[in-house]
Design an enzyme around this catalytic site. Structure first.
Site, mmCIF file in Angstrom:
data_model
loop_
_atom_site.group_PDB
_atom_site.id
_atom_site.type_symbol
_atom_site.label_atom_id
_atom_site.label_comp_id
_atom_site.label_asym_id
_atom_site.label_seq_id
_atom_site.Cartn_x
_atom_site.Cartn_y
_atom_site.Cartn_z
ATOM 1 N N ILE A 67 0.892 -1.154 0.000
ATOM 2 C CA ILE A 67 0.000 0.000 0.000
ATOM 3 C C ILE A 67 0.934 1.209 0.000
ATOM 4 C CG2 ILE A 67 -0.174 -0.131 2.539
ATOM 5 C CD1 ILE A 67 -2.891 1.143 2.451
ATOM 6 N N SER A 68 0.654 2.199 -0.838
ATOM 7 C CA SER A 68 1.578 3.325 -0.981
ATOM 8 C C SER A 68 1.644 4.170 0.288
ATOM 9 C CB SER A 68 1.153 4.222 -2.147
ATOM 10 O OG SER A 68 1.047 3.477 -3.330
#
Ligand code: SAH
Length: 236
Positions: free
Chosen positions: A85-86
């Site tokens: 997940i960024s």
């Protein structure tokens, strides 16, 4: 006894909610600070709408249990299958760069945890999002449904080719690094539309590009920042 157990459970539940809310508030301060730094270098701060959305969406709902305590750290986290997940700052930056409007139809490539899709869904009319890893597609679809995001449509496939059926898009957000800008995505961007995409090699930092298609169908590309994303995979 049952009552005691129930109130204890309630208490623990509330304590968790408080903990996450506090952590999220601290993250927001960090984002303001980061955006300020970016403004000094000429990149601009994030809009109020983007900041409000980052303050609302519960990132801890989008990470595996083992990562929940780190959900409000400003860093990427593993979500399984070698994917991440960024970092929240990058999610805010990419969202801000497309200048989301309430009536927009947006395409996202790389659903992953669905966090970016959820952030977009709070700001625009509809989000179409494509994921290439089947179990991630599955869990992201279930998560979006559970959290009530009925303006997001998910699909399993190679996002390199976009989603012709729903084109043209007001904006396209690519959250995996491509070796080049996929021509189908340029074609599926409406005149006046914007795309953000990390471009570069697999094992080095990439450039986050902002691509604007003018009303005259001209393509204007700006380099925004050095970033590091997982690669865009597939047989294209
Ligand atoms: N937007 C995601 C970030 C996920 S990381 C989030 O908010 O969590 C990038 C994702 O892109 C990974 O889940 C990866 O499996 C996916 N991906 C890689 N290549 C792809 C492709 N060709 N088409 C669609 N998804 C792809």
């Amino acid at each position: 006894m049952r009552h005691l157990a129930l109130s204890l459970l309630l208490f623990v539940g509330l304590a968790h909610a408080d903990y996450y809310a506090e952590r999220r508030a601290a993250l927001m301060e960090e984002l303001v600070y980061y955006a300020q730094l970016a403004r000094d270098s000429g990149d601009g701060a994030f809009s109020d709408a983007v900041m409000a959305t980052m303050a609302t969406v519960e990132r801890h709902e989008f990470v595996p249990s083992s990562e929940k305590r780190l959900a409000y750290e400003n860093r990427p986290l593993p979500i399984g299958h070698g994917q991440t997940i960024s970092q929240p700052y990058i999610v805010a930056l990419m969202t801000d760069l497309i200048e989301p409007d309430a009536g927009d139809i947006v395409l996202e490539i790389g659903t992953g945890s669905a966090y970016q899709a959820a952030i977009l869904a709070e700001l625009v009319e509809h989000v179409y999002t494509i994921e290439i890893v089947a179990p991630l597609f599955q869990s992201a679809s279930e998560r979006l449904k559970r959290l009530g995001y009925d303006n997001v449509t998910t699909r399993l496939g190679d996002g390199y080719f976009g989603w012709e059926k729903h084109a043209p898009f007001d904006a396209i957000v690519v959250t995996a690094a491509a070796s080049h800008v996929p021509p189908p995505l340029i074609n599926q961007l409406r005149p006046g539309g914007r795309m953000v995409i990390p471009v570069g090699g697999r094992f080095m930092t990439q450039q986050l590009l902002l691509i604007e298609k003018t009303e005259q169908d001209e393509i204007i590309t700006k380099q925004i920042a050095a970033v590091r994303f997982v690669p865009l995979t597939g047989e294209h």
